[in-house]
Design an enzyme around this catalytic site. Structure first.
Site, mmCIF file in Angstrom:
data_model
loop_
_atom_site.group_PDB
_atom_site.id
_atom_site.type_symbol
_atom_site.label_atom_id
_atom_site.label_comp_id
_atom_site.label_asym_id
_atom_site.label_seq_id
_atom_site.Cartn_x
_atom_site.Cartn_y
_atom_site.Cartn_z
ATOM 1 N N HIS A 156 51.718 38.563 41.021
ATOM 2 C CA HIS A 156 51.135 39.896 41.214
ATOM 3 C C HIS A 156 52.130 40.786 41.932
ATOM 4 O O HIS A 156 52.585 40.471 43.034
ATOM 5 C CB HIS A 156 49.826 39.794 42.001
ATOM 6 C CG HIS A 156 48.730 39.139 41.213
ATOM 7 N ND1 HIS A 156 47.827 38.263 41.762
ATOM 8 C CD2 HIS A 156 48.405 39.252 39.896
ATOM 9 C CE1 HIS A 156 46.976 37.859 40.816
ATOM 10 N NE2 HIS A 156 47.309 38.442 39.676
ATOM 11 N N ARG A 211 49.714 45.764 40.133
ATOM 12 C CA ARG A 211 49.403 44.327 40.186
ATOM 13 C C ARG A 211 49.881 43.556 38.949
ATOM 14 O O ARG A 211 50.451 42.478 39.054
ATOM 15 C CB ARG A 211 47.878 44.183 40.300
ATOM 16 C CG ARG A 211 47.325 42.784 40.051
ATOM 17 C CD ARG A 211 45.800 42.804 40.201
ATOM 18 N NE ARG A 211 45.142 41.587 39.747
ATOM 19 C CZ ARG A 211 44.865 40.551 40.537
ATOM 20 N NH1 ARG A 211 45.235 40.568 41.794
ATOM 21 N NH2 ARG A 211 44.232 39.498 40.068
ATOM 22 N N HIS A 281 50.473 33.844 46.587
ATOM 23 C CA HIS A 281 49.869 35.174 46.480
ATOM 24 C C HIS A 281 49.624 35.734 47.878
ATOM 25 O O HIS A 281 49.871 35.089 48.879
ATOM 26 C CB HIS A 281 48.521 35.093 45.750
ATOM 27 C CG HIS A 281 48.621 34.765 44.296
ATOM 28 N ND1 HIS A 281 48.344 35.678 43.320
ATOM 29 C CD2 HIS A 281 48.970 33.626 43.655
ATOM 30 C CE1 HIS A 281 48.505 35.114 42.138
ATOM 31 N NE2 HIS A 281 48.887 33.864 42.309
ATOM 32 N N GLU A 355 47.059 32.078 49.485
ATOM 33 C CA GLU A 355 46.997 33.510 49.776
ATOM 34 C C GLU A 355 47.543 33.680 51.190
ATOM 35 O O GLU A 355 46.929 33.222 52.148
ATOM 36 C CB GLU A 355 45.561 34.033 49.732
ATOM 37 C CG GLU A 355 44.853 33.845 48.399
ATOM 38 C CD GLU A 355 45.058 35.024 47.458
ATOM 39 O OE1 GLU A 355 45.810 35.964 47.808
ATOM 40 O OE2 GLU A 355 44.465 35.003 46.373
#
Ligand code: 0X9
Ligand code: ZN
Length: 402
Positions: A156, A211, A281, A355
């Site tokens: 992303h 994104r 991410h 994340e």
């Protein structure tokens, strides 16, 4: 009016379904970027919404009243992220800054050139706009039948801390080897620092909040496929959308995008040696494992849970940061077509999505001064999990073999 408002990020918690619907409307009618959740389809009562609002979008007061403005100074933060050490007083190192795509390509070459025995570049494919997708292969041992792990960053585009982590990781692994000799003696490491170079480039030149990749669709107004919805894992079911204008557009068919196909091809070719898959991410501080494409439990759910639990525990002890952990679908949301689920079903039974920082304070605009901490936390998780994978997959040495 003559006022010029600067870009802002608002945090809003809708209390009722009616408020959820109003918010969904606002985000589709105005030029805003949803930071969290990534698409209006995920909005629900009592769940925080982080909304990026360009300055010109609203007549302020009426819209903002009752909302918490979390980042009033977005433009300043963007500038801070892109300044990139041009300030001579700055003492930060190369790895504590964000880098434009060209600089990352230079770094790739330099790293391979400076470490000819241990680091090789591998061209795994090319992007829609024909940029090369280079992975680095790190091998510090010539033991036969070595296993391997794969880490990709930058699926992303706007999640800048992710490529920064891949660089950090390679640097750490090739300089402070001692600490992780065990891992490196047993495993090669493949690192793909920017899986979505077209999108990443675009976040530096045109739209910081981009994104997806940059593939055009039949609708000239809507560009890009969400590469983490494009893999063949319950592709385009609930949690993805078949509309090119959506941020979670799944693409025309599984692996329709050159970026996801390149990674899938590489993993297919190397699936017998690759034991561990990790995709990086941001943001929200979570350590996730399959499945995200279904609420069903993965076969080795308890092993995976034990691994992320231990990783989160270490992060808390060393850095005092809290990471949530668990199966994707139950920890964040149903999201089919992700690389981690697909790699898992391919047979890579230790498969994760991390994340990284933060939990919404700066979101995608994490200041460079926080890169070091964010990366060290993720590094702790990688090391903890890799060691556990070794423990679980390697037959204990019989005393005679020692
Ligand atoms: O939605 C995603 O793709 C990831 N979150 S993000 O905010 N970085 O976009 C989570 C991915 C979890 N894994 C899968 N959905 N397979
Ligand atoms: Zn992401």
């Amino acid at each position: 009016t003559l006022f010029q408002f600067s870009d802002q990020v608002l945090i809003i918690t809708p209390e009722t379904q009616e408020q959820v619907d109003i918010l969904k409307n606002v985000t589709s009618q105005y030029e805003t970027a949803l930071w969290q959740p990534v698409s209006p389809v995920y909005m629900k009562e009592q769940a925080e919404v982080h909304l990026f609002v360009p300055g010109e979008s609203f007549e302020t007061e009426q819209v903002y009243s009752g909302f918490r403005v979390s980042l009033p100074n977005v433009n300043e933060l963007i500038e801070m992220q892109t300044m990139n050490g041009t300030d001579p007083r700055s003492t930060s190192t190369f790895y504590e800054r964000y880098h434009r795509l060209e600089d990352i390509y230079d770094w790739l070459n330099r790293t391979a050139h400076d470490n000819p025995r241990t680091v090789k570049t591998i061209l795994v494919g090319s992007s829609h706009e024909k940029r090369p997708l280079y992975a680095l292969k790190l091998s510090f041992s010539d033991r036969p039948n070595r296993k391997a792990m794969w880490i990709d960053c930058g699926i992303h585009a706007r999640e800048w801390i992710s490529p920064a982590f891949c660089l950090w990781f390679v640097h750490h692994v090739s300089t402070v080897k001692v600490e992780i000799t065990d891992i490196l003696n047993n495993m090669d490491v493949y690192v793909l620092p920017v899986m979505n170079p077209d999108g990443y480039k675009y976040t530096w030149t045109t739209n910081r909040m981009w994104r997806k990749n940059r593939a055009p669709s039949h609708n000239p107004k809507c560009v890009g496929v969400d590469l983490n919805r494009n893999f063949d894992a319950n592709w385009c079911t609930e949690g993805a959308l078949p509309y090119p204008c959506s941020e979670i557009y799944c693409g025309a068919f599984p692996e329709s995008e050159p970026e996801s196909r390149a990674v899938a091809d590489f993993l297919r070719e190397h699936k017998d040696s690759i034991q561990l898959y990790i995709s990086i991410h941001s943001y929200s501080q979570m350590l996730l494992f399959p499945y995200s494409c279904t609420v069903e439990e993965a076969g080795n759910h308890n092993d995976l849970l034990e691994m992320v639990q231990e990783a989160a525990r270490k992060i808390r002890t060393f850095y005092r940061s809290t990471y949530k952990y668990g199966a994707g679908a139950k920890t964040i949301y149903l999201a089919p077509g992700g690389s981690d689920d697909w790699a898992y079903d391919l047979g890579i039974k230790y498969s994760f999505t991390f994340e990284l920082q933060d939990r919404g304070e700066y979101g995608f605009l994490l200041p460079p001064s926080r890169i070091g901490n964010a990366c060290n936390e993720a590094l702790t998780a990688v090391k903890t999990i890799a060691l556990k994978v070794m423990e679980k997959t390697q037959a204990p040495k019989s005393p005679a073999a020692v």
